[in-house]
Design a protein around this motif. Structure first.
Motif, PDB file in Angstrom:
ATOM      1  N   PRO A  96       0.840  -1.199   0.000  1.00  0.00           N
ATOM      2  CA  PRO A  96       0.000   0.000   0.000  1.00  0.00           C
ATOM      3  C   PRO A  96       0.877   1.251   0.000  1.00  0.00           C
ATOM      4  CG  PRO A  96      -0.690  -1.561   1.703  1.00  0.00           C
ATOM      5  CD  PRO A  96       0.626  -2.046   1.190  1.00  0.00           C
ATOM      6  N   PRO A  97       0.338   2.393  -0.430  1.00  0.00           N
ATOM      7  CA  PRO A  97       1.148   3.621  -0.449  1.00  0.00           C
ATOM      8  C   PRO A  97       1.527   4.057   0.967  1.00  0.00           C
ATOM      9  CG  PRO A  97      -1.156   4.102  -0.936  1.00  0.00           C
ATOM     10  CD  PRO A  97      -1.026   2.616  -0.936  1.00  0.00           C
ATOM     11  N   SER A  98       2.669   4.711   1.066  1.00  0.00           N
ATOM     12  CA  SER A  98       3.088   5.234   2.366  1.00  0.00           C
ATOM     13  C   SER A  98       2.213   6.421   2.749  1.00  0.00           C
ATOM     14  CB  SER A  98       4.558   5.654   2.319  1.00  0.00           C
ATOM     15  OG  SER A  98       4.761   6.634   1.319  1.00  0.00           O
ATOM     16  N   GLN A  99       2.180   6.715   4.027  1.00  0.00           N
ATOM     17  CA  GLN A  99       1.358   7.812   4.513  1.00  0.00           C
ATOM     18  C   GLN A  99       1.974   8.431   5.757  1.00  0.00           C
ATOM     19  OE1 GLN A  99      -1.843   4.578   5.491  1.00  0.00           O
ATOM     20  NE2 GLN A  99      -2.436   6.394   6.640  1.00  0.00           N
ATOM     21  N   LEU A 100       1.568   9.655   6.009  1.00  0.00           N
ATOM     22  CA  LEU A 100       2.020  10.363   7.202  1.00  0.00           C
ATOM     23  C   LEU A 100       1.064  10.003   8.332  1.00  0.00           C
ATOM     24  CD1 LEU A 100       4.333  12.372   7.759  1.00  0.00           C
ATOM     25  CD2 LEU A 100       2.686  14.220   7.457  1.00  0.00           C
ATOM     26  N   PHE A 101       1.580   9.302   9.327  1.00  0.00           N
ATOM     27  CA  PHE A 101       0.727   8.836  10.411  1.00  0.00           C
ATOM     28  C   PHE A 101       0.435   9.929  11.444  1.00  0.00           C
ATOM     29  CE2 PHE A 101       2.595   4.406   9.635  1.00  0.00           C
ATOM     30  CZ  PHE A 101       1.510   4.042   8.863  1.00  0.00           C
ATOM     31  N   LEU A 102       1.456  10.707  11.756  1.00  0.00           N
ATOM     32  CA  LEU A 102       1.314  11.617  12.895  1.00  0.00           C
ATOM     33  C   LEU A 102       2.299  12.768  12.783  1.00  0.00           C
ATOM     34  CD1 LEU A 102       0.187  12.118  15.836  1.00  0.00           C
ATOM     35  CD2 LEU A 102       2.138  10.775  16.646  1.00  0.00           C
ATOM     36  N   THR A 103       1.841  13.962  13.127  1.00  0.00           N
ATOM     37  CA  THR A 103       2.712  15.121  13.296  1.00  0.00           C
ATOM     38  C   THR A 103       2.360  15.742  14.641  1.00  0.00           C
ATOM     39  OG1 THR A 103       2.847  15.554  10.923  1.00  0.00           O
ATOM     40  CG2 THR A 103       3.428  17.350  12.389  1.00  0.00           C
ATOM     41  N   THR A 104       3.354  15.882  15.476  1.00  0.00           N
ATOM     42  CA  THR A 104       3.084  16.384  16.823  1.00  0.00           C
ATOM     43  C   THR A 104       4.257  17.200  17.342  1.00  0.00           C
ATOM     44  OG1 THR A 104       2.452  15.719  19.075  1.00  0.00           O
ATOM     45  CG2 THR A 104       4.027  14.313  17.921  1.00  0.00           C
ATOM     46  N   LEU A 105       3.961  18.109  18.276  1.00  0.00           N
ATOM     47  CA  LEU A 105       4.990  18.907  18.928  1.00  0.00           C
ATOM     48  C   LEU A 105       5.381  18.260  20.242  1.00  0.00           C
ATOM     49  CD1 LEU A 105       3.726  22.592  18.436  1.00  0.00           C
ATOM     50  CD2 LEU A 105       5.153  21.191  16.926  1.00  0.00           C
ATOM     51  N   ASP A 106       6.648  18.354  20.556  1.00  0.00           N
ATOM     52  CA  ASP A 106       7.153  17.896  21.848  1.00  0.00           C
ATOM     53  C   ASP A 106       6.973  19.048  22.834  1.00  0.00           C
ATOM     54  OD1 ASP A 106       8.545  17.117  24.081  1.00  0.00           O
ATOM     55  OD2 ASP A 106      10.274  16.345  22.982  1.00  0.00           O
ATOM     56  N   ASN A 107       5.948  18.951  23.658  1.00  0.00           N
ATOM     57  CA  ASN A 107       5.619  20.061  24.551  1.00  0.00           C
ATOM     58  C   ASN A 107       6.711  20.346  25.579  1.00  0.00           C
ATOM     59  OD1 ASN A 107       3.064  20.672  23.421  1.00  0.00           O
ATOM     60  ND2 ASN A 107       2.158  18.935  24.509  1.00  0.00           N
ATOM     61  N   GLN A 108       7.488  19.342  25.929  1.00  0.00           N
ATOM     62  CA  GLN A 108       8.554  19.549  26.910  1.00  0.00           C
ATOM     63  C   GLN A 108       9.693  20.391  26.340  1.00  0.00           C
ATOM     64  OE1 GLN A 108       9.756  15.692  28.355  1.00  0.00           O
ATOM     65  NE2 GLN A 108       8.088  15.591  29.836  1.00  0.00           N
ATOM     66  N   HIS A 109       9.852  20.366  25.017  1.00  0.00           N
ATOM     67  CA  HIS A 109      10.951  21.097  24.386  1.00  0.00           C
ATOM     68  C   HIS A 109      10.457  22.247  23.502  1.00  0.00           C
ATOM     69  CE1 HIS A 109      12.770  17.155  25.400  1.00  0.00           C
ATOM     70  NE2 HIS A 109      13.846  17.877  25.619  1.00  0.00           N
ATOM     71  N   THR A 110       9.172  22.544  23.556  1.00  0.00           N
ATOM     72  CA  THR A 110       8.607  23.687  22.844  1.00  0.00           C
ATOM     73  C   THR A 110       8.267  24.762  23.868  1.00  0.00           C
ATOM     74  OG1 THR A 110       7.707  22.302  21.075  1.00  0.00           O
ATOM     75  CG2 THR A 110       6.712  24.473  21.384  1.00  0.00           C
TER      76      THR A 110
END
Length: 219
Positions: free
Chosen positions: A140-154
């Motif tokens: 199957p085609p690849s996909q972007l599962f998740l994009t998230t910010l690291d709150n501890q380092h943001t």
């Protein structure tokens, strides 16, 4: 006159013990050899001795099931550190009086891969070739599962608000959402999906060779 007789029982017992001891040592050595002979000619010798061979079910349903067990195969983690700006301005007054501006130091990541649960039997073709089995798999085609910010380092690097207005409580939240969008766009622009497909093909190819296929093509 005293006649003495010497018995041969002691010598015979010693010989028997030596033979038994040798047999035990030989059995232990053979067991160690078989246990550790896992590759190359030594493995073939061990297999000939034990008479055991490893076989796999290489029918299409079985192969589909084995690949699907990998489930959501996450193959790439794209990380980024950047600075993202968010601001609100007045159409009439200058920012010094009515503006609101924030700078965030952002650390986040995007995860991409292939959802192998979407693999179907018609995506796999198995044929006999040159005494072995050939398999062709279309993933199957690849996909972007998740994009998230690291709150501890943001964190907020700077915040400036006009003298006539209060700080907007939603500005930081909106800027974080903007940062996630920018991170996702950067990951896609840098080819995260292509890399995810490449890594997934390598993983599935290794799995199929391990099942005993002589020739494997995965795309």
């Amino acid at each position: 006159m005293t006649t003495q007789y010497s018995s041969g029982r002691s010598g015979s017992s010693g010989t028997l013990l030596a033979v038994l001891f040798s047999l035990i040592l030989g059995a232990v050595a053979l067991a160690v050899f078989i246990r550790h002979a896992t590759t190359g000619i030594m493995a073939r010798v061990a297999t000939a001795i034990t008479g055991r061979t490893t076989t796999f079910d290489t029918s299409v349903p079985a192969v589909v099931q084995r690949i699907q067990r990998l489930n959501r195969l996450e193959t790439v983690v794209y990380s980024i550190d950047t600075v993202v700006e968010g601001s609100k301005s007045s159409a009439v007054l200058p920012d010094l009086l009515a503006g609101d501006r924030i700078l965030l130091v952002v650390h986040g990541q995007s995860i991409a891969g292939i959802d192998l649960s979407r693999l179907k039997p018609e995506d796999i073709h198995i044929t006999d070739k040159d005494g072995g089995q050939f398999i062709h798999v279309t993933l199957p085609p690849s996909q972007l599962f998740l994009t998230t910010l690291d709150n501890q380092h943001t964190r907020v690097y700077m915040r400036s608000t006009g003298v006539l207005v209060p700080a907007d409580p939603n500005l930081e939240t909106d800027t974080r959402a903007k940062a996630e969008q920018q991170l996702q766009q950067s990951a896609l622009a840098d080819g995260i999906l292509d890399t995810a497909s490449k890594n997934a093909r390598a993983t599935v190819t290794t799995l199929l060779y391990g099942l005993g296929f002589h020739e494997v093509v995965v795309n």
